[in-house]
Enzyme design. Structure first.
Site, PDB file in Angstrom:
ATOM      1  N   LYS A  25      -0.006  -2.248  -6.333  1.00  0.00           N
ATOM      2  CA  LYS A  25       1.369  -1.798  -6.118  1.00  0.00           C
ATOM      3  C   LYS A  25       2.072  -1.566  -7.457  1.00  0.00           C
ATOM      4  CE  LYS A  25       5.570  -3.236  -3.579  1.00  0.00           C
ATOM      5  NZ  LYS A  25       6.175  -4.325  -2.777  1.00  0.00           N
ATOM      6  N   SER A  47       8.245  -2.971   1.307  1.00  0.00           N
ATOM      7  CA  SER A  47       8.221  -2.075   0.169  1.00  0.00           C
ATOM      8  C   SER A  47       6.811  -1.753  -0.344  1.00  0.00           C
ATOM      9  CB  SER A  47       9.026  -2.682  -0.985  1.00  0.00           C
ATOM     10  OG  SER A  47       8.459  -3.927  -1.391  1.00  0.00           O
ATOM     11  N   SER A 103       7.576  -7.393   2.936  1.00  0.00           N
ATOM     12  CA  SER A 103       7.118  -6.144   2.320  1.00  0.00           C
ATOM     13  C   SER A 103       5.616  -5.937   2.307  1.00  0.00           C
ATOM     14  CB  SER A 103       7.655  -6.041   0.891  1.00  0.00           C
ATOM     15  OG  SER A 103       9.030  -5.776   0.904  1.00  0.00           O
TER      16      SER A 103
END
Length: 447
Positions: free
Chosen positions: A88, A163, A187
C-alpha cells in the site's frame, strides 16, 4: 465460500501461495515466471482497475532473479521467497515512490523501507509495486487519491472500499496473490469484503508501524490481504516476525452473532447471506450476543474523537501552509478534526480503556463475535448516499459501521468472503479476543 472469478481476472486469481511455494521448491516454477505473470496481469488489468499507482518491472524482476539464485544455491528464506507482493502506498519503500495518495508528497521517495517491508525483503518476497490508498488513508471508499479512484474487479463502475483500496483490488483481480494494507477504522476489512478476498487486522501493536505514515496513532494497524486465510497467516508471520502458535486441541466454540442494527442499518439481503454462511461454518455454536447498540454508539463517538484529534496532529502544518493540496473531502474531514478540544481527547482516551475492559468481559462468554464486515455491497464510485431498506444513509458511515469498534478496542478481526448479493461480494467479519490473533487465524483456516 469460494467465489467465481471476477469480471477482471489475472494470473493469481484464487491461487494459493502455499501451492505456489511448493512449485517453486520443486523447480516446476520460477520467481521470474511468477513476477512476469504479475507484471503481465497488471499491464492488462490496471488501466481499468487503477489498483497500482507505481510498478517498476526492472526492480521487481531483479528481486525475482535474486530469489531464484538463492533457490539454486539451496538457500530457503521461507514460504514467501519468490512470491510477488504488493504494498500500500502509505507504507515506505526505498525503491518505489511513496506518495501517501496525496499531492503533498508527489514524487516522494523514502530513504528507507518501513519495517514490515524490510521483513518482507528478508523473507525473499518480491515487491512488485505500490497500490492506491485513499489520501493519507483518511477515507473508507478508496476513491479520493492523488491517483484517482480504485475500481472493483467485480464491476469497475463500483468502488473497492478503502483505504487499502488498491491492495484489495490487486489481490481480488489476481494481479498479485498477497498485499499489505493498513487499517484504522476498517481499511483492510472493508475493501477485502467488497472485493471478495480475505483481510486480516491483527491485534493493536502486534505488527510494527515503523515507516507507515500515521493516520491515528492509537487506532492504526498493518495487516495482510490474501486469497485465503492460510496465505494471510504466512504474510502475517513475516510482518509480525514470529510464527503463529499451533491451534489448541479442538473444543466446542462459543460464537456470538451480533444482531442486525446493533452497529447501524444492514441491507437485509446482505444480513441473510452472511448469517447463512456463519451458520454453515459454526452451526449450533452460533448464539445471539444481545443488544450492543448503546455500546456501539458510544464506541463510535469515542473513536471519532480520537481519530480526529490524532489526524489533525499529523497534518496541522500542512493544513496551515498548503490546504489546497488536499482532496476536498479529506480537507473537510481535517477541518472538522481541528475542532476537537484537549479535554475531549483526554476523556476519549479514558473511555477507550473502559471499552477495552468491557470487551474483555464479553469475551469471557464467547471465543469469537461475528457480523457482516460491511452492511452493504459496493456502491458506485463517488456515491455518497445509499438506500438501506427505507433509509438513505451516508456511504462512508455505512461501510465503517461494523469494523471501527475493533480498532478502538484493538481486537483482531478478519473479513472472510461470504458469497455474493446481487452479483457483488460480501464479507463475514470474525472478531477475536485481544491478543487472540493466533487462535483466530488457526480456527478460520481449519473451518
Amino acid at each position: 465460500m469460494s467465489l467465481v472469478k471476477p469480471s477482471h481476472a489475472g494470473y493469481f486469481c484464487g491461487q494459493s501461495v502455499v501451492e505456489l511455494a511448493e512449485r517453486l521448491r520443486a523447480g516446476s516454477l520460477t520467481s521470474i515466471e511468477l513476477t512476469r505473470a504479475a507484471l503481465d496481469s497488471i499491464e492488462r488489468l490496471n488501466p481499468t482497475l487503477n489498483a497500482f499507482v507505481q510498478v517498476d518491472a526492472p526492480v521487481a524482476l531483479a528481486q525475482a532473479r535474486k530469489a531464484d539464485q538463492l533457490f539454486a544455491q539451496g538457500v530457503d528464506l521461507g514460504p514467501l521467497q519468490g512470491i510477488p507482493v504488493a504494498v500500500k502506498d502509505n507504507i515506505d519503500t526505498f525503491d518505489y515512490v511513496t506518495t501517501y495518495g496525496s499531492a503533498h508528497f508527489e514524487g516522494h521517495r523514502p530513504s528507507c523501507d518501513a519495517l514490515c517491508v524490510q521483513r518482507l525483503r528478508e523473507a525473499g518476497a518480491v515487491i512488485v509495486g505500490k497500490t492506491l490508498t485513499h489520501e493519507f488513508a483518511y477515507g473508507p471508499t478508496g476513491d479520493r487519491s492523488l491517483q484517482g479512484a480504485a475500481r472493483n474487479p467485480w464491476d469497475s463502475r463500483c468502488m473497492t472500499g478503502g483505504s487499502s483500496a488498491g491492495s484489495a483490488a490487486a489481490v481480488a483481480s489476481g494481479m498479485v496473490p498477497l498485499a499489505l494494507g493498513t487499517d484504522t477504522g476498517g481499511s483492510i476489512r472493508i475493501p477485502a469484503a467488497l472485493c471478495g478476498v480475505v483481510g486480516f487486522k491483527p491485534s493493536f501493536a502486534s505488527v510494527s508501524l515503523e515507516g507507515v505514515f500515521p493516520l491515528s496513532s492509537s487506532l492504526d494497524h498493518v495487516g495482510p490481504i490474501a486469497n485465503n486465510v492460510e496465505d494471510a497467516r504466512l504474510l502475517f508471520e513475516v510482518i509480525a516476525a514470529r510464527k503463529v502458535a499451533p491451534a489448541p486441541e479442538a473444543r466446542p466454540l462459543r460464537v456470538g452473532w451480533i444482531s442486525a442494527g446493533s452497529f447501524g442499518p444492514v441491507d437485509a439481503e446482505v444480513d441473510r447471506q452472511v448469517y447463512y454462511v456463519a451458520l454453515q461454518m459454526f452451526g449450533d455454536a452460533l448464539q445471539p450476543v444481545g443488544d450492543l447498540a448503546p455500546l456501539a454508539a458510544a464506541m463510535k463517538d469515542t473513536l471519532l474523537t480520537l481519530q480526529r484529534a490524532e489526524a489533525y496532529d499529523v497534518h496541522a502544518e500542512r493544513m496551515l501552509e498548503a490546504p489546497q493540496l488536499f482532496d476536498q473531502e479529506v480537507r473537510e474531514r481535517l477541518e472538522l478534526s481541528q475542532e476537537v478540544r484537549g479535554w475531549q481527547y483526554i476523556r476519549a482516551q479514558a473511555a477507550q480503556a473502559q471499552f477495552k475492559a468491557v470487551m474483555a468481559q464479553i469475551f469471557e462468554h464467547f471465543d469469537f463475535l461475528l457480523s457482516p464486515s460491511v452492511p452493504i455491497t459496493a456502491t458506485a464510485v463517488d456515491a455518497r448516499e445509499v438506500r438501506v431498506g427505507a433509509q438513505s444513509i451516508d456511504v462512508r458511515a455505512a461501510v465503517l459501521s461494523h469494523t471501527s469498534a475493533w480498532n478502538l478496542t484493538g481486537l483482531p478481526a478478519i473479513s472472510l468472503p461470504a458469497g455474493q448479493v446481487r452479483g457483488m461480494p460480501v464479507g463475514l467479519q470474525v472478531i477475536g479476543a485481544i491478543g487472540g490473533d493466533d487462535r483466530l487465524l488457526q480456527e478460520m483456516a481449519r473451518l
